[in-house]
Structures are given as structure tokens and as C-alpha cells.
Motif scaffolding. Sequence first.
Motif, PDB file in Angstrom:
ATOM      1  N   PHE A 206       0.886  -1.391  -0.063  1.00 34.39           N
ATOM      2  CA  PHE A 206      -0.209  -0.038  -0.051  1.00 34.39           C
ATOM      3  C   PHE A 206       0.830   1.323   0.059  1.00 34.39           C
ATOM      4  O   PHE A 206       1.779   1.264   0.816  1.00 34.39           O
ATOM      5  N   ASP A 207       0.693   2.212  -0.876  1.00 33.95           N
ATOM      6  CA  ASP A 207       1.398   3.182  -0.957  1.00 33.95           C
ATOM      7  C   ASP A 207       0.359   4.621  -0.930  1.00 33.95           C
ATOM      8  O   ASP A 207      -0.499   4.527  -1.947  1.00 33.95           O
ATOM      9  N   THR A 208       0.616   5.687  -0.343  1.00 36.24           N
ATOM     10  CA  THR A 208      -0.004   6.889  -0.448  1.00 36.24           C
ATOM     11  C   THR A 208       0.732   8.129   0.005  1.00 36.24           C
ATOM     12  O   THR A 208       1.782   8.024   0.719  1.00 36.24           O
ATOM     13  N   GLN A 209       0.126   9.193  -0.644  1.00 37.36           N
ATOM     14  CA  GLN A 209       0.640  10.448  -0.358  1.00 37.36           C
ATOM     15  C   GLN A 209      -0.107  11.226   0.801  1.00 37.36           C
ATOM     16  O   GLN A 209       0.709  12.003   1.504  1.00 37.36           O
ATOM     17  N   GLY A 210      -1.085  10.481   1.215  1.00 38.95           N
ATOM     18  CA  GLY A 210      -1.601  11.100   2.731  1.00 38.95           C
ATOM     19  C   GLY A 210      -2.440  12.152   2.336  1.00 38.95           C
ATOM     20  O   GLY A 210      -2.346  13.019   1.581  1.00 38.95           O
ATOM     21  N   ALA A 217       3.297   7.689   2.935  1.00 40.29           N
ATOM     22  CA  ALA A 217       3.773   6.181   3.560  1.00 40.29           C
ATOM     23  C   ALA A 217       3.728   5.138   2.527  1.00 40.29           C
ATOM     24  O   ALA A 217       2.908   5.379   1.635  1.00 40.29           O
ATOM     25  N   ARG A 218       4.488   4.165   2.844  1.00 42.83           N
ATOM     26  CA  ARG A 218       4.330   2.936   2.246  1.00 42.83           C
ATOM     27  C   ARG A 218       4.382   1.816   3.090  1.00 42.83           C
ATOM     28  O   ARG A 218       5.226   1.742   4.084  1.00 42.83           O
ATOM     29  N   GLN A 247       9.304   4.156   5.362  1.00 40.94           N
ATOM     30  CA  GLN A 247       9.217   5.536   5.836  1.00 40.94           C
ATOM     31  C   GLN A 247       7.794   6.026   5.796  1.00 40.94           C
ATOM     32  O   GLN A 247       7.343   6.345   4.526  1.00 40.94           O
ATOM     33  N   ALA A 248       7.179   6.376   7.046  1.00 40.50           N
ATOM     34  CA  ALA A 248       6.156   6.910   7.044  1.00 40.50           C
ATOM     35  C   ALA A 248       6.184   8.317   7.587  1.00 40.50           C
ATOM     36  O   ALA A 248       6.822   8.524   8.629  1.00 40.50           O
ATOM     37  N   GLN A 249       5.750   9.403   6.877  1.00 46.71           N
ATOM     38  CA  GLN A 249       5.918  10.712   7.272  1.00 46.71           C
ATOM     39  C   GLN A 249       4.982  10.936   8.621  1.00 46.71           C
ATOM     40  O   GLN A 249       3.819  10.587   8.331  1.00 46.71           O
TER      41      GLN A 249
END
Length: 708
Positions: A206-210, A217-218, A247-249
Motif C-alpha cells: 500500500f502506497d499513499t501520499q496521505g 507512507a508505504r 518511511q512513514a511521514q
Amino acid sequence: MNTPRTLTGAIAFALLGLAATAEAQSGADARTLDRVVVEATRLRGVDGFDTPASVTRIDLGEEASGANVQASERLGGVPGLLARERQNLAQDTQLSIRGFGARSTFGVRGVRLYADGIPATLPDGQGQLSHFNLAAGDRIEVMRGPFSALYGNSSGGVVRITSAEGVQPARVDARITAGSDDSIGASARWLGRAGRVGFNLAAGVFDTQGYRDHSAARRESANARIDIDTRGDDRLTLVFNHVDIPQAQDPLGLTREQADADPRQAVAVARQFDTRKSVSQQQGGATYAWRPSAAHEVALSTYGGQREVEQFLALPAAAQGNPLNSGGVIDLDNDYAGADLRWAWQSEWAGRPAEWTLGANTDRMRQHRRGFENFVGDTLGVRGRLRRDERNRVDNRDQYAQAWWQASPRWSLLAGARRSEVRFRSDDRYVTAQNPDDSGRVAYRETTPVAGVVFHADDDLRLYASAGRGFETPTFNELGYRADGGAGLALDLRPAVSRNFETGLKWRTGDGMRLEAALFRADTDDELAVASNVGGRSTYRNAGRTRRQGLEASLEAPLRGEGRWQLAYTRLQAEFRDAFLVCARSGCTVPDTPVAAGTRIPGVPRDQAFARLEWPVAAWRAAAEAVAVGAVGVNDLGTESAPGYALLHLELSRRWVLRGSTLRAFTRIDNALDHRYLGSVIVNEGNGRFYEPGPDRSWLLGLEWNLR
């Protein structure tokens, strides 16, 4: 939105539920009820319907039209449970059950978590949901109330996810989704069986810009379950799990003014220090079930794993000038393992059905915790000098027993007890002239008895009552600093001890309708609460007595044409019963502001309601889902709160039957009315940034392919 409006919405849901029930009774075909055994009760031969406990089972094999990534997607209809998605993979889902766990600012506390029998809660009570793999899952079970105490420390409730067993003929499931905020997800699962070996292999990404700035995050995960029938009814089950969040911001929380001005923003310090978190976890386990006869079963379970965490905080460089400060970068290496040996007997006692269980359990964690400055010279958000280095250990050694007996055709009894010993030890490896030795050790011991009775009013109605005792030790994070600013662990902290009571009813009909309702109360002594937040350090104290009481109800009913109606409602009053002192101003180290008796416990809404209606038309299926949550306090003083809200979610799917397979396309619109709301809160956040806004109207499209 305020609480009265939320309650009004809940009443409206109830009226719709009654209408749906009438439709169900008039149109649904009667069918024989399946016997449903839930593992959470640890009973081999007793239907969950016949136990004096509130247990909800969620079938993960049912069609889902969400991203199928976070466990919170499937927990919305469980009464008494609040799962708040934070739009922040760096901090995980907020989870509380009947108010237990609400104080947690990250991860999950106060609630026991299990994935395929492996604890996702460490022996100190700290847990996380991030590695729950829905793609591999068969079901989630949620237990509330007194009998949760049989799971030991920090068991204000229990959540268990179980992977599906292999099947014959084999099947392959593949799924891909795309949605708002450049979110993309993909997963695949292979279920099969070859002779005496069944397997379930699953993986997902799962990959998102949030939704918010600085929240990209990925998440990558993999899960495997292998069942081997060794001889007779004996079975060996092997499970493996991997999750990687490279890495999750972390956008951090917002003040109320910031959230109102721009809910998508991240605070400036989040960018300055590039706040973020990375997680890598691998674990495996094995269970061997030996059945020497029909009446006896001996099960031995073992597991082990490793979890590595690196997190960059927004701690100002000036605060790290204090020689006692542990820095703005957290580096954790956790090695954990455990074993459980259980004997179960199922037969008759005094001519009536009975079942006994005896067991022993041990878990351990070895943690290497280091802290570093989050700057080098004028460069922020990078790993700097070492400021903390300690080796932590926590172990538990528990013994437990449980007995069920059908005393007469109308009465059954269930009782049990658990004896727990939890030991903490910290060895400080960072000792300087200005930073004294913080080493220390402490042990907690507690016995938690529980008992319940069920009255079989008729074949489809059960009335029950139960009572028990539970406890919750401080976690290592809460023991880490003393409230008086001195060196060493906060060895004066005492475990919180609860007395839990519940009475309720369970009703079902031959056409598939289910109604459950419960009244509950939990009185806790020595509740843990924040004493101060200074320079990135949170200290804790025992705040005295608290009470959590209320009611919860759920209704499920079939509709004509395989449709379904679901309704859940929770009314929860959670408050401090004793006055105590807290720090309410920046830089405060000695609590001096009173919290009055009767103040609501933060993080707990008073009202919570859920409704879902599904209806199929030929190859199409549509669903509408409504969620309402009352106002939520954000600090112990009760001076601020997040307003309540009500949201509407819509789903639509279409299925095609192909040769040897099926294809399903689906779409979901969350927050269809585009309501602005605060989706989660950070309790007692030291900078006043309590609020994490929920997303506005968002969409998701997906395809699911099933090959048999």
C-alpha cells in the motif's frame, strides 16, 4: 456537532433498524443457524452464543469495498470498540474498548492484540495493529468485558485476527485499488491443500501520499500459514509474518485554530525536523495440537520475532541542551518470544456437559533503546550524537485455569482465574557526570478471577451476568521517567486494578437475525495518567479511581434477496472519580492544577453509533454506511474537546462470473456529504496540538479477481 445531535442520529439509526427488521422478518427465508465457535473464549465445544461474554466475530471472507489495509476498516460495527484511523501510518490506528486504551498517544495500550495466536501486545502492555494482514485473514474476534482478564496484563479487551486455512480445490485471490491522495494498494492470496498439508500465502503493498501534508507512507506485508495434519486429529500449524514500513511521514497534531484554518496542513516543525518513522518486523510461530482421545487436547504454542523502529521527533534543539534529555531520535530494537502450554478436557461431569482448561504462559521482550540528537550543527532532522543507551527487559510468567459446566438444561456456568507476574528491568549504558545511572527493576503480581452464568431462556434467547478483576501495569515508556525529575525508573507507579461487571442478553432467530445488548461497569483503582510533558519527556502518576459504565447493543438482520442490515450503538460514561493534580502550563515539572472529580476521561466519546445497509440487485450490490461519534475530550482537565460528527459512506460493486473465476469491480465514497470533522485526537499533547483532522470526501476504485 454536539453530543445531543449525535444521540439524535443514533435514535434515527435505531428507527431505521426496526424498519429493516420488519422487512427482514417478512421477506427472509428461514434457515438453520450454524454453530459458531469463537477462539477468544478458549472453549473447544461451546458456541459463543452460550457464553457469558460479549464477543463479536467479523468474517473477513465477506466482500469488502475498502482498501483492505487497516484493521479499522473492518471494526466499525463492533459495539464498545472505537477504532480511529489517524491518516498517519507513523502512529498506527487508535483503538480502545469500553474506554480502555483511550489514553494512548501512539500504538495500542490497555487492549490485548493477537495475530494467528502470536501476541501483538508485548509483555509490558504496549501493542500495535500495523502488521495485521487482512488479505490473509479469515476472521477477527473482539472480546469485551470481564472475561478479557483471562488474557492477563492490559486486557481491557481482546482483538484476535486469524488467517484462513488452506482449501481444496485451491483458489487464488488478487486485488488492486486506487483512490484519493494518490493511494494505491495491491494484494494477492493463494489458498490450497496438498494431501495432509494446507497453506495460505498472502502478500500486499500500500502506497499513499496521505490526506495531510507530510503524511506519505508505504507499507509492505507478507503472511504465511501452513497446517500439517500429522496423525489422527493431531495438527501442526506454522505461521510467518513480515511487515516493512520503510518511511512513514508524521504530520503531527494541530491546534484547534490550525485545524479549522486548513485541516490538510502539517505544522512547521514537522517539515523542519522531517518527522518520520520506519518499522521493520519479522515473526514466526508454531502450534502443535495433540489429541490423544476425543476428550483431551494438549496444545503447545511458541513464537519469536524482531521489531526495529526508528523515529524522528520534532524536539527543539534547545530542549536537548538539558543533559538529562534523551534526544529527538528514537532507535528501538525489540526481540521477543514466548510459549503457551494448554491442556483442555471436554466430556461430562456429574452427568452434564463440561469443559476444563489448564495452562501456563510466558512471554519476554529484550529491548535495546537508544536516543540521539535530531540535528548535526545547523542541519535538522538527521541523527546526531548519542544521548541514551539502555537495555530493557520485561518478562511475564502466568498460569491460568478455566471451567465451563452445563449445570442443568437451562443454566450454564463459566469461571476462571489467571495468576500473572510481570517483571521489568532496565540497565543504563549511558552514564555521565551530568546524567546519572537510570538503571532499575520492578515486579508486579496480580490474580484475576472471573465468573459468569448463562440462563437459557429458550432455544434462541440467552440471559447472562459476569464479573471479574483485571489489571494494567505501566508500559516501559511510562516507567521511563520519574515525575519528580530524578534519575531512574518511575518505580513508584502502581498497576491499575479494575473490577468489571456485565449483564446482557443474546437473541437470534431462525431466519438469521441476531440481537445482543449489555450493560457494563468497570471501576478502576490507581488509574494511570500524565503528570507532566517537558522537553519531549512525558511522566506519569497514579490518578486514583475512575469509572467506565454504559450500555452497548448490536443488531444484524437479513433482508429479502440476501441483503443485510447492521446496527451498533454504544453509550459510555467514563470519568475520574477522584481529584488529582496535573501540569497545565509549558515548562511545568510539578503538577499544580487540579482535575476535579467527575471530569470525563479524555479520548472517550459518550455516544457512538454505526449503521450499515446492504442490498443486491442481480449482479450488483450497493451499500450505505453511517457513523456517528460524540464529542471527545482531549485533556485531563476537560477544557478542550473535539466536536462530534456524523458521516455517510457509499459503496457499489458489480460481479461477473467467468469460466473458473469471478471478477468484481467496486467503488467506495467515504464522507459522501463532505463533512469537515476531527477524526482523532492526541490525548494530553504537551504543545496543545491535540487534533488530527479526518479527510473530506474521498473515493476508491478497485478490482478483485477470484480463481478457483
